[in-house]
Design a protein around this motif. Structure first.
Motif, mmCIF file in Angstrom:
data_model
loop_
_atom_site.group_PDB
_atom_site.id
_atom_site.type_symbol
_atom_site.label_atom_id
_atom_site.label_comp_id
_atom_site.label_asym_id
_atom_site.label_seq_id
_atom_site.Cartn_x
_atom_site.Cartn_y
_atom_site.Cartn_z
ATOM 1 N N LEU A 78 0.829 -1.204 0.000
ATOM 2 C CA LEU A 78 0.000 0.000 0.000
ATOM 3 C C LEU A 78 0.860 1.250 0.000
ATOM 4 N N GLY A 79 1.952 1.203 0.762
ATOM 5 C CA GLY A 79 2.890 2.313 0.831
ATOM 6 C C GLY A 79 4.266 1.784 1.161
ATOM 7 N N CYS A 80 5.301 2.456 0.656
ATOM 8 C CA CYS A 80 6.669 1.978 0.896
ATOM 9 C C CYS A 80 7.622 3.122 1.206
ATOM 10 N N ALA A 81 7.087 4.211 1.772
ATOM 11 C CA ALA A 81 7.912 5.386 2.074
ATOM 12 C C ALA A 81 8.310 5.426 3.533
ATOM 13 N N THR A 82 9.345 6.187 3.788
ATOM 14 C CA THR A 82 9.704 6.549 5.147
ATOM 15 C C THR A 82 8.666 7.521 5.722
ATOM 16 N N SER A 83 8.905 7.999 6.928
ATOM 17 C CA SER A 83 7.870 8.723 7.670
ATOM 18 C C SER A 83 7.426 10.027 7.012
ATOM 19 N N THR A 84 8.269 10.633 6.173
ATOM 20 C CA THR A 84 7.908 11.894 5.517
ATOM 21 C C THR A 84 7.057 11.686 4.276
ATOM 22 N N GLY A 85 7.018 10.448 3.763
ATOM 23 C CA GLY A 85 6.468 10.232 2.439
ATOM 24 C C GLY A 85 7.426 10.766 1.388
ATOM 25 N N GLN A 107 -4.775 5.070 0.413
ATOM 26 C CA GLN A 107 -4.329 3.729 0.018
ATOM 27 C C GLN A 107 -5.508 2.800 -0.224
ATOM 28 N N ALA A 108 -6.512 2.867 0.632
ATOM 29 C CA ALA A 108 -7.693 2.015 0.477
ATOM 30 C C ALA A 108 -8.450 2.354 -0.809
ATOM 31 N N LEU A 109 -8.596 3.646 -1.093
ATOM 32 C CA LEU A 109 -9.281 4.053 -2.318
ATOM 33 C C LEU A 109 -8.484 3.656 -3.557
ATOM 34 N N ASN A 155 -6.501 1.199 -3.955
ATOM 35 C CA ASN A 155 -6.401 -0.248 -4.146
ATOM 36 C C ASN A 155 -7.741 -0.971 -3.980
ATOM 37 N N ASN A 156 -8.824 -0.199 -3.938
ATOM 38 C CA ASN A 156 -10.184 -0.755 -3.858
ATOM 39 C C ASN A 156 -10.328 -1.703 -2.660
ATOM 40 N N ILE A 157 -9.840 -1.273 -1.517
ATOM 41 C CA ILE A 157 -9.967 -2.073 -0.299
ATOM 42 C C ILE A 157 -11.269 -1.682 0.393
ATOM 43 N N THR A 158 -12.166 -2.630 0.550
ATOM 44 C CA THR A 158 -13.456 -2.344 1.168
ATOM 45 C C THR A 158 -13.682 -3.161 2.435
ATOM 46 N N ARG A 159 -12.720 -3.974 2.819
ATOM 47 C CA ARG A 159 -12.872 -4.764 4.033
ATOM 48 C C ARG A 159 -11.513 -4.937 4.719
ATOM 49 N N ILE A 160 -11.503 -4.776 6.039
ATOM 50 C CA ILE A 160 -10.345 -5.104 6.866
ATOM 51 C C ILE A 160 -10.826 -6.054 7.950
ATOM 52 N N ASP A 161 -10.224 -7.241 8.010
ATOM 53 C CA ASP A 161 -10.623 -8.239 9.004
ATOM 54 C C ASP A 161 -9.759 -8.214 10.249
ATOM 55 N N ALA A 162 -8.515 -7.731 10.124
ATOM 56 C CA ALA A 162 -7.611 -7.649 11.278
ATOM 57 C C ALA A 162 -6.492 -6.684 10.945
ATOM 58 N N VAL A 163 -5.870 -6.142 11.991
ATOM 59 C CA VAL A 163 -4.713 -5.258 11.833
ATOM 60 C C VAL A 163 -3.569 -5.806 12.676
ATOM 61 N N LEU A 164 -2.393 -5.839 12.085
ATOM 62 C CA LEU A 164 -1.166 -6.165 12.811
ATOM 63 C C LEU A 164 -0.357 -4.890 12.943
ATOM 64 N N TYR A 165 0.009 -4.540 14.168
ATOM 65 C CA TYR A 165 0.826 -3.342 14.379
ATOM 66 C C TYR A 165 2.274 -3.734 14.645
ATOM 67 N N THR A 166 3.185 -3.103 13.892
ATOM 68 C CA THR A 166 4.608 -3.342 14.108
ATOM 69 C C THR A 166 5.122 -2.564 15.315
ATOM 70 N N HIS A 167 4.667 -1.319 15.452
ATOM 71 C CA HIS A 167 5.049 -0.463 16.576
ATOM 72 C C HIS A 167 4.172 0.780 16.540
ATOM 73 N N SER A 168 4.404 1.690 17.467
ATOM 74 C CA SER A 168 3.433 2.774 17.657
ATOM 75 C C SER A 168 3.877 4.126 17.123
ATOM 76 N N ILE A 180 -5.351 5.367 12.158
ATOM 77 C CA ILE A 180 -6.226 4.453 12.893
ATOM 78 C C ILE A 180 -7.699 4.861 12.810
ATOM 79 N N ASP A 181 -7.976 6.157 12.758
ATOM 80 C CA ASP A 181 -9.378 6.589 12.731
ATOM 81 C C ASP A 181 -10.087 6.157 11.454
ATOM 82 N N GLU A 182 -9.313 5.917 10.385
ATOM 83 C CA GLU A 182 -9.924 5.463 9.139
ATOM 84 C C GLU A 182 -10.564 4.084 9.280
ATOM 85 N N LEU A 183 -10.187 3.334 10.293
ATOM 86 C CA LEU A 183 -10.771 2.004 10.492
ATOM 87 C C LEU A 183 -12.266 2.078 10.770
#
Length: 255
Positions: free
Chosen positions: A6-13, A58-60, A62-75, A83-86
């Motif tokens: 979905l994305g492959c950039a560092t924190s600045t984009g 990213q969701a728009l 890639n036509n993502i219309t469902r999320i069943d679970a989220v894995l977080y690497t860190h905060s 997170i609010d987009e969930l």
């Protein structure tokens, strides 16, 4: 199993706001990177890794219309501040989304986004999430998920392995004990920030060294900064290693 970068950039984009360097000014769409995240599709489930600030876009895209679970690497912000987009996925799917991460990560997310978890009502709605701390291998809907501890400077965070896929972002090094969880991979997606060393991320050279030890069938770089031009990097890399790009689709066998 389908993996979407979905994305492959560092924190600045990339491009970075206000930067006029040749990569930030590049017309090549593969040099336009949103913050790092992937979607894993396996056995009819959509598993999101991290909620980047660019999740809506990213969701728009890639036509993502469902999320069943989220894995977080860190905060860190670039991995959590979408997170609010969930809540939109709650609305359209009618589900509470389970979110997994280390106890430290789950605690930090609850603290940083207290409005989600304080029990108060919100007229605009807020995400309906079940936060689940994990410390070792766990099962989600029949899918075995293996947390892999990695160093992010002096912090230990999670990468994840599902089947023959491993995703390791924000990594400055891998503890010896974690290499045992990374054998026999078809696909490794791994942090490679820039050419020069960085205290919290692997450089291109360091990532190549790790890849040569793990020996996946294919390795793909993520969390790349504006020092890295896609086409130039692609020409330089050894066979079996390539830079990622937003919207990249990869396919391996289901776990």
């Amino acid at each position: 199993m389908r993996i979407v970068i979905l994305g492959c950039a560092t924190s600045t984009g990339v491009p970075i706001i206000g930067c006029k360097c040749r990569v930030c000014s590049s017309p090549n769409p593969k040099n336009k990177r949103t913050r790092s995240s992937i979607l894993i599709q396996a056995y009819g489930k959509n598993i999101l890794v991290d909620t980047s600030p660019d999740l809506r876009f990213q969701a728009l895209a890639n036509n993502i219309t469902r999320i069943d679970a989220v894995l977080y690497t860190h905060s860190h912000a670039d991995h959590t501040h979408g997170i609010d987009e969930l809540r939109t996925f709650n609305f359209i799917n009618g589900n509470v989304i389970p979110c997994y991460g280390s106890p430290e990560t789950i605690s930090s997310i609850k603290r940083n986004f207290g409005y989600i978890f304080d029990g108060s009502l919100s007229m605009g709605g807020k995400p309906q999430l079940k936060m689940i701390p994990v410390t070792d291998t766990f099962n989600f809907e029949g899918i075995t998920i293996v947390p892999v501890e990695v160093f992010h400077a002096d912090w230990v965070i999670f990468g994840y392995r599902i089947g023959k896929l491993a995703y390791i972002t924000d990594c400055s090094g891998i503890p010896e004990k974690s290499f045992s969880r990374l054998g026999g991979l078809d696909l490794l997606i791994i942090d490679a920030l820039r050419y020069n060393p960085h205290p919290a991320h692997m450089s291109v050279g360091q990532a190549i060294e790790v890849i040569c030890r793990i020996k996946p069938k294919l390795a793909v770089f993520t969390h790349m900064g504006h020092e890295l031009d896609y086409e130039e990097l692609l020409k330089q890399l050894p066979e079996g290693i390539m830079p990622g790009y937003d919207g990249m689709n990869l396919y391996i066998e289901d776990p």
